[in-house]
Design a protein around this motif. Sequence first.
Motif, PDB file in Angstrom:
ATOM      1  N   GLN A 188      17.045  40.309  22.572  1.00 47.84           N
ATOM      2  CA  GLN A 188      17.897  39.435  21.779  1.00 47.84           C
ATOM      3  C   GLN A 188      17.098  39.001  20.540  1.00 47.84           C
ATOM      4  N   CYS A 189      17.593  39.326  19.353  1.00 47.48           N
ATOM      5  CA  CYS A 189      16.901  38.972  18.115  1.00 47.48           C
ATOM      6  C   CYS A 189      17.770  38.042  17.274  1.00 47.48           C
ATOM      7  N   LEU A 190      17.132  37.177  16.532  1.00 45.42           N
ATOM      8  CA  LEU A 190      17.815  36.152  15.733  1.00 45.42           C
ATOM      9  C   LEU A 190      17.794  36.591  14.275  1.00 45.42           C
ATOM     10  N   ILE A 191      18.959  36.664  13.657  1.00 42.87           N
ATOM     11  CA  ILE A 191      19.124  37.374  12.388  1.00 42.87           C
ATOM     12  C   ILE A 191      19.241  36.409  11.213  1.00 42.87           C
ATOM     13  N   TYR A 192      18.402  36.643  10.202  1.00 37.95           N
ATOM     14  CA  TYR A 192      18.522  35.915   8.933  1.00 37.95           C
ATOM     15  C   TYR A 192      19.430  36.737   8.031  1.00 37.95           C
ATOM     16  N   SER A 193      20.637  36.260   7.815  1.00 38.99           N
ATOM     17  CA  SER A 193      21.681  37.086   7.209  1.00 38.99           C
ATOM     18  C   SER A 193      21.425  37.436   5.748  1.00 38.99           C
ATOM     19  N   LEU A 194      20.614  36.651   5.028  1.00 41.05           N
ATOM     20  CA  LEU A 194      20.401  36.894   3.607  1.00 41.05           C
ATOM     21  C   LEU A 194      19.229  37.830   3.325  1.00 41.05           C
ATOM     22  N   VAL A 217      18.201  45.722  15.049  1.00 43.71           N
ATOM     23  CA  VAL A 217      18.177  44.585  15.970  1.00 43.71           C
ATOM     24  C   VAL A 217      19.525  43.875  15.945  1.00 43.71           C
ATOM     25  N   SER A 218      19.781  43.142  17.011  1.00 44.77           N
ATOM     26  CA  SER A 218      20.997  42.335  17.107  1.00 44.77           C
ATOM     27  C   SER A 218      20.712  41.182  18.050  1.00 44.77           C
ATOM     28  N   GLY A 219      21.608  40.202  18.035  1.00 48.84           N
ATOM     29  CA  GLY A 219      21.378  39.062  18.908  1.00 48.84           C
ATOM     30  C   GLY A 219      22.472  38.029  18.819  1.00 48.84           C
ATOM     31  N   PRO A 220      22.281  36.901  19.490  1.00 40.54           N
ATOM     32  CA  PRO A 220      23.344  35.915  19.642  1.00 40.54           C
ATOM     33  C   PRO A 220      23.532  34.974  18.464  1.00 40.54           C
ATOM     34  N   VAL A 221      22.550  34.889  17.570  1.00 40.41           N
ATOM     35  CA  VAL A 221      22.645  33.930  16.461  1.00 40.41           C
ATOM     36  C   VAL A 221      22.312  34.621  15.144  1.00 40.41           C
ATOM     37  N   THR A 222      23.190  34.434  14.169  1.00 44.38           N
ATOM     38  CA  THR A 222      22.945  34.866  12.793  1.00 44.38           C
ATOM     39  C   THR A 222      23.114  33.647  11.902  1.00 44.38           C
ATOM     40  N   ASP A 224      22.045  31.786   7.746  1.00 49.50           N
ATOM     41  CA  ASP A 224      21.505  31.979   6.400  1.00 49.50           C
ATOM     42  C   ASP A 224      20.421  30.955   6.082  1.00 49.50           C
ATOM     43  N   ASN A 225      19.823  30.382   7.119  1.00 49.35           N
ATOM     44  CA  ASN A 225      18.735  29.425   6.952  1.00 49.35           C
ATOM     45  C   ASN A 225      17.664  29.705   7.996  1.00 49.35           C
ATOM     46  N   SER A 226      16.437  29.912   7.536  1.00 48.98           N
ATOM     47  CA  SER A 226      15.357  30.309   8.442  1.00 48.98           C
ATOM     48  C   SER A 226      14.983  29.211   9.433  1.00 48.98           C
ATOM     49  N   ALA A 235      14.820  27.167  21.293  1.00 44.13           N
ATOM     50  CA  ALA A 235      15.794  26.941  22.368  1.00 44.13           C
ATOM     51  C   ALA A 235      15.856  28.102  23.349  1.00 44.13           C
ATOM     52  N   GLY A 236      15.047  29.149  23.127  1.00 38.97           N
ATOM     53  CA  GLY A 236      14.982  30.265  24.054  1.00 38.97           C
ATOM     54  C   GLY A 236      16.056  31.310  23.864  1.00 38.97           C
ATOM     55  N   LEU A 237      16.654  31.360  22.657  1.00 32.23           N
ATOM     56  CA  LEU A 237      17.778  32.267  22.433  1.00 32.23           C
ATOM     57  C   LEU A 237      17.360  33.668  22.014  1.00 32.23           C
ATOM     58  N   GLY A 238      16.089  33.868  21.665  1.00 31.29           N
ATOM     59  CA  GLY A 238      15.673  35.206  21.284  1.00 31.29           C
ATOM     60  C   GLY A 238      14.437  35.207  20.425  1.00 31.29           C
ATOM     61  N   ILE A 239      14.197  36.361  19.780  1.00 28.77           N
ATOM     62  CA  ILE A 239      13.013  36.592  18.946  1.00 28.77           C
ATOM     63  C   ILE A 239      13.407  36.430  17.483  1.00 28.77           C
ATOM     64  N   ALA A 240      12.585  35.723  16.732  1.00 26.22           N
ATOM     65  CA  ALA A 240      12.856  35.496  15.312  1.00 26.22           C
ATOM     66  C   ALA A 240      11.744  36.106  14.466  1.00 26.22           C
ATOM     67  N   LEU A 241      12.118  36.618  13.300  1.00 24.93           N
ATOM     68  CA  LEU A 241      11.169  37.140  12.311  1.00 24.93           C
ATOM     69  C   LEU A 241      11.127  36.138  11.174  1.00 24.93           C
ATOM     70  N   LEU A 242      10.013  35.409  11.052  1.00 20.32           N
ATOM     71  CA  LEU A 242       9.937  34.272  10.137  1.00 20.32           C
ATOM     72  C   LEU A 242       8.581  34.220   9.434  1.00 20.32           C
ATOM     73  N   PRO A 243       8.520  33.609   8.241  1.00 22.26           N
ATOM     74  CA  PRO A 243       7.221  33.357   7.621  1.00 22.26           C
ATOM     75  C   PRO A 243       6.358  32.475   8.519  1.00 22.26           C
TER      76      PRO A 243
END
Length: 296
Positions: A188-194, A217-222, A224-226, A235-243
Amino acid sequence: MDRLKGVEYFKRIYELGSFTAVADEFRCSNAVISKYVKFLESWTGAKLILRNTRTISFTDEGHRFYEYCRSITEQTEHLLDSVANTGELTGQLVIASPVSLTMKVLAPLVFQFQNEHPQIAIRMQMSDQITDPVGSGVDLAIRGIEAPEDSSLIAVRLGSLERILVASPSYLNRAGTPETVGSLGQHQCLIYSLSSDANHWEFSPSAGDIVPLSVTVSGPVTADNSLVLADAAKAGLGIALLPRTYVQQELVRGELQELHLDAHPIPRSIYAVYSDRKYLPKRARLFTEFLKTAFR
């Protein structure tokens, strides 16, 4: 009446689309703004603005007059910068920047710059949507992107943001810890839509390759704010790619863990973007140089 002040008012009416917003910005009344518009229409001999109780719109003459106003204000600022015989900066610096980048990186630098140049008034326009410097009244737009796309704009690279993969201990205990780029497709990956690689995360090429590694990748939350994605990861919803700088405190507290795969996420560069090098105000040029030094 002051014709140059009227030109400044009209330029901002066009850019903000509201008499009230301009009155608030210049700390005067709506009646003053209306009086200046009537003065300009009398001076030009043309109807410039069509106004009803809810909205305003611009005539063809109004659109052309805006271009004149923009040119006049830019040339005036350029002239004042060039003839000023003191090192003191004045005027208003308008900066457009993403919300997360501002809160985590830019804001302290903006405050430091303003403390060093107290005669400058700074207006920050924060939005995760991309602001076009042309016609928006913005001196500089700060963007965290892979590379500039609009060749008509001038982009100055300020530095880079290291990006990392993070997840909460609860998610990793439940779903396991990925070890390769390819295995992210099963998580489960967390998507930054922009982002330019929103659903196709890119990683540095393997030795000898020139094409970046990519995984869908795909996941439960998309979002437009990192920072929202950082909260979703906590919150344990998945993996995020962030600065890294966005989640440094969460890493220290153990709320998030950094994942180490067989390749590193491609960093994001930070650019200062503006529309016209010739008429860029001195305060904007110096702020750009200040940011370049700070990021180094």
